[in-house]
Design a protein around this motif. Structure first.
Motif, PDB file in Angstrom:
ATOM      1  N   ASN A 118       8.255  -2.307   7.698  1.00  0.00           N
ATOM      2  CA  ASN A 118       7.735  -2.022   6.352  1.00  0.00           C
ATOM      3  C   ASN A 118       7.821  -3.205   5.399  1.00  0.00           C
ATOM      4  N   ARG A 130       6.085  -6.116   3.286  1.00  0.00           N
ATOM      5  CA  ARG A 130       4.775  -6.382   2.708  1.00  0.00           C
ATOM      6  C   ARG A 130       4.344  -7.807   3.064  1.00  0.00           C
ATOM      7  N   ILE A 156       1.480  -3.644   5.422  1.00  0.00           N
ATOM      8  CA  ILE A 156       2.906  -3.635   5.723  1.00  0.00           C
ATOM      9  C   ILE A 156       3.075  -3.871   7.218  1.00  0.00           C
ATOM     10  N   THR A 161      11.390  -2.272  -5.333  1.00  0.00           N
ATOM     11  CA  THR A 161      10.855  -2.528  -3.989  1.00  0.00           C
ATOM     12  C   THR A 161      11.995  -2.253  -3.003  1.00  0.00           C
ATOM     13  N   PRO A 162      11.646  -1.918  -1.746  1.00  0.00           N
ATOM     14  CA  PRO A 162      12.704  -1.527  -0.804  1.00  0.00           C
ATOM     15  C   PRO A 162      13.794  -2.597  -0.646  1.00  0.00           C
ATOM     16  N   GLN A 175      -1.281   4.255   0.855  1.00  0.00           N
ATOM     17  CA  GLN A 175      -0.297   4.254   1.929  1.00  0.00           C
ATOM     18  C   GLN A 175      -0.121   5.633   2.540  1.00  0.00           C
ATOM     19  N   ASN A 176      -0.142   6.667   1.696  1.00  0.00           N
ATOM     20  CA  ASN A 176       0.067   8.016   2.218  1.00  0.00           C
ATOM     21  C   ASN A 176      -1.227   8.782   2.415  1.00  0.00           C
ATOM     22  N   GLY A 226       5.029   6.861  -0.872  1.00  0.00           N
ATOM     23  CA  GLY A 226       5.165   5.840   0.163  1.00  0.00           C
ATOM     24  C   GLY A 226       6.190   4.798  -0.235  1.00  0.00           C
ATOM     25  N   THR A 227       6.299   3.760   0.601  1.00  0.00           N
ATOM     26  CA  THR A 227       7.284   2.715   0.293  1.00  0.00           C
ATOM     27  C   THR A 227       6.867   1.919  -0.932  1.00  0.00           C
ATOM     28  N   ASP A 228       5.575   2.015  -1.333  1.00  0.00           N
ATOM     29  CA  ASP A 228       5.131   1.319  -2.546  1.00  0.00           C
ATOM     30  C   ASP A 228       5.293   2.195  -3.780  1.00  0.00           C
ATOM     31  N   GLN A 229       5.739   3.431  -3.576  1.00  0.00           N
ATOM     32  CA  GLN A 229       5.958   4.387  -4.667  1.00  0.00           C
ATOM     33  C   GLN A 229       4.772   4.496  -5.610  1.00  0.00           C
TER      34      GLN A 229
END
Lengths: 1001, 90
Positions: free
Chosen positions: A84, A86, A71, A594-595, A527-528, A558-561
């Protein structure tokens, strides 16, 4: 030596179109069709970012929206910056600038990397456990924690782009344009359904489109070629709309979906000007076909996160679609046949495959035989136990697995490599299905969750429905569609399919190691930075629910859940706690998939369009005369009119004095106005106001107080009887819409027998209030034929008249305590009548005043403002307005509540006047009122609701609500402030002209 | 977001409507005759059902008419829509 990583011409890449871009300040080249990730890989760059907690070097892991690691921040420090993002989704364009996130000073040397070596001290819940004590230290800790954490920087400049919203209605929405989606869209469209097909990628065809192997054939053609023909065909279908670069973000009830269509992010910045960047599509579909495919699973082993470790399918995609080799010495590690597809693709293109590590012992598969033919060493029944290389993988260690897969046996074998592909099988992408309220079931044989119960008219087809092989897709998709769309004829005849997969998978959620678990870093959420160890720790500490483990370890947050690792987290919990997978449930998938950018969500509602505002017909005059404005509901109201360099206080003092000494003029057009007609209009008013209305004569006005059914004051205003069955009600500015709604509610639901019609006329009329001792003179000059004598036109009465041809209604009513006239005219004449008043009033120093002066003048008279001196807990009795509550009327809204045990309490908060001992001291509105500051805890008696310095009384005045205040006249109370206490005396709320002499002066 | 079939206008987006709480609570004809408890029952007490619930809705950005719906709160399915004063069809 420069490696040659562009291996073979790919038809998806235009090698004649070179594009330059910058990554971390350095210039690189790629080709049209590349993503940032493929272009970086072609330049031999794997290290893209640092992980969130341990700051471990991380590389590109996937080739799609599920990417957890790569990211980046785009266009740092410019208005176009976006954090953030990708790298796997960014299509490169000339001038693209990207940089790594979460590292300082650089991705190659990151100070935060120390956390990796401190990691034994940073287990799950570390922050919760460590920094909560002592609580007062949190402020200090927070500064350092925030500084060392963080994913990207938010923009500091205004967003220069344009965003839009669009509604789409369709018969069938197909989400995902892979092979299942294409078949679905064609079937629906050819059967006459208005169809919309969307895909998040810039091209159609999903992962089958670049499948070009002898082992996967449809009707004797390579599957990729077959699909390409289908795509060319569906593009010609008229009732099929196709949207690429369109990602469905949310799937709500009643088949309402939100999608983001990306229109300009792939263009060079200078070509984006005046174009809409993102469109939020609000889609209402009669039927939805979800064909979102599946996401390859990683495998969980020690140090499975190094740059150079990718999903096996991603390596295949980079080779097939972008013509990029991810490494020169590739090793694949798998528990299923997919990695062999990758190997065959690589071999076809002349890319080295060093070895394949397969945790399965014996498998009979055509794909394996093909790979073996090419002299690739296959380690069957083995697992990776460790990897090496800090910023890029350079070696792996493998060991043999025991029969039960729980242990490793034998001795370690080291294999060197510069790229490792891992494949743990496939997870159906059921995110949208579950967002819509769908219930999943667990399929034991290959350990996947698949759709089970549909909450709306929808179907999942293909890989997201658990059909993970070409043959099962081609058999099941047309069959399911036939039932779902209720059609007689399939568009497709039976397929002749060749699918060479062996479906056997040896699923081991957490692969065994030769080390104890505590010494390993087997990442589940990349990610986390949540590891298998963290999840087991959470379970040991007593967390049982998957939702709790998620929050404690931050797995999947994270942003990718957690698109990659959530299944493994579940698997590890299931194995450790011996609970069945199907019974554990899953964490909740929440939108967006996705965000989304804020711009997409906000659309065109920015700046002055953020919230529509209302202007009175006289607004322009106020602007021209330099009024300051205040927001009242959606209205812009003139607040005060500063002269020269006056501040608000000075302006208000001047305006207030002028209104009492000569004449003031106020734009009251914002007051709510409701026209009430019907034979039962009087009876209706009797029921909605606390006082009696039947005896009000035509041509007279009356003040009314409206309660809620709970007895609390809701609104107030003056209502005028225009005719036998005709009234004009005014309401507060902010309450207008709600009052109309409430009255309509009662009329429609409780009293449908009443013959009453309500019409909102707020916008139809301009209201100009002229007040002060000279107001009568001004009005008489404007309306010379009108008899303004107190006998003919007394206080609380109304006259109809004209200025030229303009019809006017004049009410002699007062909110200031002065003699006062309210002129109501058709809105479009408002400004000219106002100007006439100004012109005539010039000789009397007529002074325009705003809402602030209006508030001051009414406070001098002790008149309440609903919503300022009242909240939803004040009865008319609390306001000392007993006089307006009819004792005779049998019923009105709220009457019964006025003698509930709670509303008759003597110690309720009651409205009183407050005078400061020091007449120059002005209280702060909202201040607490107490009587004894020595007793602990201090009893709060009430608070100040209105406070001003009265220029007419030459002292500070205030209104407030005080417990039992009615019986406290003359009592001393205290207003404690930060650095002082202010002594006040309780008084009557009416400060000026108690006898109302000024009304007729 | 629901699609609500307004009995006067037809099917419209939920954003055009306002929810008005539990249906079929009739305002007492003679409030003065009621005890505090009886009045409180009318004034405050509302059900919160998982399952079939009868609700008042207002087409506030449309015809402004009030009507009732029958909704299954567990899956938001609207089972029936009917005008004020009518008996619930189910």
């Amino acid at each position: 030596m420069k490696k040659k990583l562009r291996v073979k011409r790919s038809k998806h890449i235009d090698e004649t179109y070179k594009i330059s871009f910058k990554f971390n300040g350095k210039l690189y080249y790629g080709f049209k069709g590349d993503t940032l990730a493929s272009a970086l890989l072609a330049n031999d760059i794997h290290l893209v970012g640092r992980s969130f907690k341990y700051h471990r070097p991380r590389g590109i892991m996937t080739a799609g929206s599920e990417e957890p690691n790569a990211i980046v921040q785009l266009h740092n420090n410019s208005a176009w910056t976006e954090p953030n993002v990708r790298a796997t989704e960014v299509e490169i364009y000339e001038g693209l600038e990207a940089s790594s996130q979460n590292c300082w000073p650089s991705v190659n040397f990151d100070v935060g990397g120390i956390n990796n070596f401190l990691s034994p001290l940073l287990p799950a819940g570390f922050y919760y456990k460590t920094f909560m004590w002592p609580a007062s230290f949190w402020k200090k800790y927070e500064y350092f924690i925030r500084k060392s954490a963080g994913l990207g920087k938010s923009p500091t400049k205004a967003d220069p782009d344009i965003y839009e919203h669009r509604y789409i209605h369709c018969d069938v929405l197909v989400i995902g344009a892979g092979i299942s989606g294409i078949i679905s869209a064609k079937t629906a469209a050819k059967n006459g359904f208005k169809t919309l097909l969307v895909d998040e990628k810039p091209y159609l065809g999903g992962s089958t489109i670049y499948q070009n192997s002898e082992y996967f054939k449809i009707n004797n053609q390579n599957s990729g070629s077959w699909l390409e023909k289908e795509i060319n065909e569906i593009k010609k279908i008229e009732n099929l709309e196709i949207k690429t670069r369109t990602s469905v973000a949310a799937y709500h009830g009643y088949n309402y979906l939100l999608a983001r269509e990306n229109l300009t992010d792939h263009l060079p910045i200078e070509r984006r000007k005046n174009k809409t960047r993102h469109k939020l599509l609000k889609i209402r579909a009669k039927k939805v076909v979800t064909a979102t495919g599946s996401i390859e699973r990683p495998l969980i082993f020690d140090n499975n996160d190094r740059p150079g470790i990718l999903l096996s399918s991603a390596i295949k995609k980079y080779a097939d679609l972008f013509g990029v080799a991810c490494g020169e010495k590739n090793i694949l590690f798998t528990n299923n046949d997919s990695a062999y597809e990758t190997a065959i693709s690589l071999i076809q293109k002349g890319i080295n495959v060093g070895a394949i590590v397969d945790n399965r012992e014996k498998v009979d598969s055509k794909l394996i035989y093909e790979v073996e033919k090419n002299n690739v060493k296959i380690f069957k029944g083995h697992t990776i136990v460790n990897t090496y290389g800090y910023k890029r993988i350079n070696k792996i260690s493998i060991m043999q697995l025991s029969k039960d897969g729980q242990n490793v046996i034998g001795s370690k074998i080291d294999l060197s490599c510069d790229c490792l592909g891992i494949s743990g099988g496939w997870t159906p992408a059921v995110h949208l299905f579950t967002q819509s309220g769908g219930k999943l079931k667990f399929r034991d044989e290959d350990q996947v969750f698949i759709p089970n119960i549909y909450p709306s008219d929808q179907i999942s087809v293909g890989a997201c429905n658990g059909d993970l092989t070409l043959d099962s897709i081609l058999v099941n998709v047309p069959k399911s569609l036939k039932d779902f769309l209720n059609i007689k004829n399939n568009v497709y005849e039976n397929f002749d399919v060749l699918s060479s997969h062996n479906n056997f998978k040896r699923n081991i959620w957490l692969l065994p190691s030769n080390k104890v678990l505590g010494k390993t870093k087997s990442f589940v959420d990349y990610q986390n930075d949540a590891t298998a160890k963290d999840i087991k720790l959470a379970l040991r500490e007593g967390f049982k629910s998957i939702e709790h483990v998620k929050r404690y370890t931050t797995t999947g947050m994270g942003t990718d859940q957690g698109k990659l690792g959530n299944m493994h987290a579940l698997g590890i919990i299931s194995e450790t706690s011996e609970a069945k997978m199907g019974e554990l449930g899953t964490t909740t998938f929440r939108p967006p998939y996705t965000p989304l950018t804020f711009g997409t969500i906000v659309g065109r509602n920015v700046g002055e369009y953020f919230d529509a505002y209302r202007k009175t017909p006289i607004h322009e005059w106020h602007v021209k005369n330099r009024a300051k404005f205040e927001n009242v509901g959606q209205w812009k109201r003139a607040w005060y009119y500063p002269k020269n360099n006056e501040n608000m206080f000075q302006a208000v003092q001047r305006e207030s004095k002028a209104a009492r000494e000569s004449a003031g003029i106020l734009d009251a057009s914002t007051l709510g106005k409701i026209d009430i007609q019907g034979t039962d209009a009087s009876e209706f008013l009797n029921r909605v106001y606390t006082n009696a209305w039947s005896k009000l004569q035509i041509g007279k006005c009356r003040y009314g107080l409206m309660l809620n059914e709970d007895g609390m004051v809701y609104d107030d205003g003056v209502t005028t009887r225009l005719g036998e069955n005709h009234y004009l009600m005014t309401t507060t500015t902010g309450g207008a819409a709600n009052v109309l709604g409430k009255l309509e509610d009662y009329l429609q639901t409780e009293w449908p027998e009443l013959d009453v019609y309500l019409t909102s006329v707020t916008d139809h009329l301009a209201t100009i209030s002229v007040c002060g001792p000279n107001s009568k003179k001004i009005i008489s000059e404007i309306f010379p034929s009108l008899d303004l004598s107190d006998k003919n036109f007394p206080h609380m009465s109304f006259k109809k008249t004209k200025i030229g041809k303009i019809h006017c209604r004049i009410m002699r009513i007062s909110f200031t305590g002065e003699q006062s006239y309210e002129i109501n005219v058709q809105a479009n004449f408002g400004k000219s009548v106002w100007e006439k008043c100004m012109e005539v009033g010039k000789n009397y120093n007529i002074t325009p005043y705003g809402t602030e002066t209006m508030h001051l003048l009414r406070a001098e008279k002790g008149f309440i403002i609903v919503g300022q001196d009242t909240d939803a807990t004040m009865t008319p009795i609390d306001l000392q307005m007993d006089w307006i509550v009819s004792k005779k009327k049998y019923d009105f809204i709220g009457k019964r509540s006025l003698y509930r045990s709670d509303t008759i309490r003597e110690d309720r908060k009651q409205l009183v006047g407050l005078l400061t001992d020091n007449p120059n001291e002005i209280l702060e509105e909202g201040s607490q009122i107490v009587s004894d500051i020595n007793k602990s805890p201090i009893e709060m008696l009430g608070h100040v609701t209105s406070s001003y310095f009265s220029p007419n009384l030459k002292k500070s005045i205030a209104l407030g609500v005080v417990k039992g205040g009615k019986n406290m006249l003359g009592q001393k109370l205290i207003i404690p402030m930060e650095n002082k206490k202010i002594n006040v005396t309780v008084t009557d709320p009416v400060f000026l002209d108690k006898e109302n002499k000024r009304l007729n002066a | 977001m629901f699609l609500i079939n307004c009995p006067f206008c037809g099917e419209r987006e939920q954003s055009e409507f306002k929810a008005g709480g539990e249906a079929h609570i009739v305002r007492p004809k003679q409030p003065t005759e009621l005890s505090d408890d009886e009045w409180a029952e009318y004034l405050f007490m509302r059900k919160n059902i998982k399952g079939i619930q009868y609700e008042r809705w207002n087409h506030i950005h449309g015809c402004r008419k009030w009507f009732n719906i029958v909704r299954d709160t567990s899956n938001d399915e609207i089972k029936a829509v009917y005008k004020m004063g009518e008996k619930p069809p189910i």
